[in-house]
Design a protein around this motif. Structure first.
Motif, PDB file in Angstrom:
ATOM      1  N   ARG A  33       0.808  -1.217   0.000  1.00 24.19           N
ATOM      2  CA  ARG A  33       0.000   0.000   0.000  1.00 24.19           C
ATOM      3  C   ARG A  33       0.843   1.270   0.000  1.00 24.19           C
ATOM      4  O   ARG A  33       0.462   2.266  -0.607  1.00 24.19           O
ATOM      5  CB  ARG A  33      -0.925  -0.008   1.217  1.00 24.19           C
ATOM      6  N   ASN A  34       1.991   1.254   0.684  1.00 23.13           N
ATOM      7  CA  ASN A  34       2.835   2.443   0.761  1.00 23.13           C
ATOM      8  C   ASN A  34       4.295   2.025   0.826  1.00 23.13           C
ATOM      9  O   ASN A  34       4.616   0.830   0.907  1.00 23.13           O
ATOM     10  CB  ASN A  34       2.450   3.314   1.964  1.00 23.13           C
ATOM     11  N   GLU A  35       5.185   2.991   0.811  1.00 24.45           N
ATOM     12  CA  GLU A  35       6.609   2.689   0.739  1.00 24.45           C
ATOM     13  C   GLU A  35       7.117   2.017   2.004  1.00 24.45           C
ATOM     14  O   GLU A  35       8.009   1.167   1.942  1.00 24.45           O
ATOM     15  CB  GLU A  35       7.409   3.966   0.464  1.00 24.45           C
ATOM     16  N   GLN A  36       6.576   2.382   3.162  1.00 24.51           N
ATOM     17  CA  GLN A  36       7.000   1.730   4.402  1.00 24.51           C
ATOM     18  C   GLN A  36       6.699   0.237   4.359  1.00 24.51           C
ATOM     19  O   GLN A  36       7.560  -0.595   4.677  1.00 24.51           O
ATOM     20  CB  GLN A  36       6.302   2.360   5.603  1.00 24.51           C
ATOM     21  N   ARG A  37       5.486  -0.115   3.938  1.00 23.05           N
ATOM     22  CA  ARG A  37       5.133  -1.524   3.834  1.00 23.05           C
ATOM     23  C   ARG A  37       5.919  -2.205   2.723  1.00 23.05           C
ATOM     24  O   ARG A  37       6.275  -3.387   2.833  1.00 23.05           O
ATOM     25  CB  ARG A  37       3.635  -1.668   3.605  1.00 23.05           C
ATOM     26  N   ALA A  38       6.228  -1.470   1.668  1.00 20.78           N
ATOM     27  CA  ALA A  38       7.016  -2.044   0.581  1.00 20.78           C
ATOM     28  C   ALA A  38       8.421  -2.404   1.062  1.00 20.78           C
ATOM     29  O   ALA A  38       8.951  -3.468   0.723  1.00 20.78           O
ATOM     30  CB  ALA A  38       7.093  -1.066  -0.584  1.00 20.78           C
ATOM     31  N   GLU A  39       9.024  -1.531   1.854  1.00 28.25           N
ATOM     32  CA  GLU A  39      10.353  -1.806   2.376  1.00 28.25           C
ATOM     33  C   GLU A  39      10.341  -3.014   3.291  1.00 28.25           C
ATOM     34  O   GLU A  39      11.243  -3.871   3.244  1.00 28.25           O
ATOM     35  CB  GLU A  39      10.889  -0.588   3.125  1.00 28.25           C
ATOM     36  N   GLU A  40       9.317  -3.129   4.121  1.00 29.46           N
ATOM     37  CA  GLU A  40       9.174  -4.310   4.970  1.00 29.46           C
ATOM     38  C   GLU A  40       9.031  -5.571   4.133  1.00 29.46           C
ATOM     39  O   GLU A  40       9.597  -6.623   4.458  1.00 29.46           O
ATOM     40  CB  GLU A  40       7.954  -4.150   5.884  1.00 29.46           C
ATOM     41  N   THR A  41       8.301  -5.471   3.042  1.00 31.78           N
ATOM     42  CA  THR A  41       8.087  -6.617   2.161  1.00 31.78           C
ATOM     43  C   THR A  41       9.383  -7.022   1.473  1.00 31.78           C
ATOM     44  O   THR A  41       9.668  -8.216   1.312  1.00 31.78           O
ATOM     45  CB  THR A  41       7.005  -6.283   1.116  1.00 31.78           C
ATOM     46  N   ARG A  42      10.179  -6.034   1.073  1.00 34.69           N
ATOM     47  CA  ARG A  42      11.470  -6.353   0.441  1.00 34.69           C
ATOM     48  C   ARG A  42      12.367  -7.113   1.410  1.00 34.69           C
ATOM     49  O   ARG A  42      13.127  -8.007   1.002  1.00 34.69           O
ATOM     50  CB  ARG A  42      12.160  -5.071  -0.027  1.00 34.69           C
TER      51      ARG A  42
END
Length: 259
Positions: A33-42
């Motif tokens: 949904r957002n960059e913070q969650r994207a970084e966690e996903t990476r």
């Protein structure tokens, strides 16, 4: 090796499906949904090809997700997994004037489907609660009805089946199916869910990649690798078209006639 894009794959069943696909040797593009969650996903899945970002409650950001996805190249399969559950206590309105749940669960899959080149396979994650969805398709945006989170969720899961079946009818070269993971203990399902979580993601992976004759069909609804009961109205061409027409009006994007 196939390339698969999974919406709503920063946690839950989407992330579980991504892990399995990667273990099977496929290339996977994720979405958060957002960059913070994207970084966690990476950090969770560094072997993923990419993690795209965008809030699917926003038409503008959903368009951006489609643009990001298209920039990576064509996909073999797209799994429309992103959704929110039935616990919203009141009707929340988005920047586009849409009911929040309706925007994410119903409109976003349509808009992404309309804006992305047709893959070989499309998988729409629905729910057994689609059987309780309102087949009249009246007041889709809950402008007049008293809000019910449970009914809004059930309606949206019927919309997912209608979209899957409409695509199957209109795009004969695409395998387009809907499925339910069952009631499983994710953030959406809650701690009281009684289905097997370890089974929840298997059907979407199977429909996206398997050469099993049972998986290489179109316009069907599945539960745990088997065809399952579907609301009869979902199979009506008139109902499918009524939903497609509503989404075209809302988004301004016409669904192409054929892949």
């Amino acid at each position: 090796m196939a390339r698969i894009f999974i919406t709503g794959s920063s946690d839950g069943l989407g992330l579980m499906a991504a892990k399995l696909l990667l273990e099977q040797g496929h290339s996977v593009v994720l979405h958060a949904r957002n960059e913070q969650r994207a970084e966690e996903t990476r950090r969770k899945l560094p072997q993923a090809e990419a993690v795209l970002t965008g809030d699917l409650s926003s038409l503008r950001q959903t368009r951006s997700v489609a643009e990001q996805a298209n920039a990576t190249g064509r996909f073999h399969a797209v799994i429309h997994n992103a959704a929110i559950g039935y616990r919203e206590p009141k009707r929340i309105v988005t920047e586009d004037g849409l009911a929040h749940l309706f925007a994410i669960n119903s409109v976003a899959p349509y808009l992404l489907t309309a804006l992305m080149p047709a893959p070989t396979r499309l998988v729409y994650v629905s729910s057994g609660l689609h059987l309780q969805g309102d087949p009249s398709l009246q007041d889709l945006n809950w402008d007049s009805r008293p809000w019910s989170g449970h009914q809004a969720y059930s309606d949206s899961k019927l919309h997912n089946v209608l979209l899957a079946f409409a695509i199957a009818r209109r795009w004969p070269n695409v395998l387009s199916n809907a499925m339910t993971p069952g009631w499983v203990q994710t953030k959406m399902g809650g701690p009281g869910a009684s289905d097997d979580l370890e089974q929840g993601h298997l059907t979407q992976v199977w429909l996206a990649t398997s050469d099993d004759p049972a998986a290489t069909v179109t316009g069907r609804y599945f539960y745990h690798l088997r065809e399952s009961k579907v609301l009869p109205d979902a199979q009506r061409q008139e109902s499918q078209q009524k939903f497609i027409d509503a989404c075209e009006r809302i988004t301004g994007e016409r669904l192409p006639d054929a892949s």
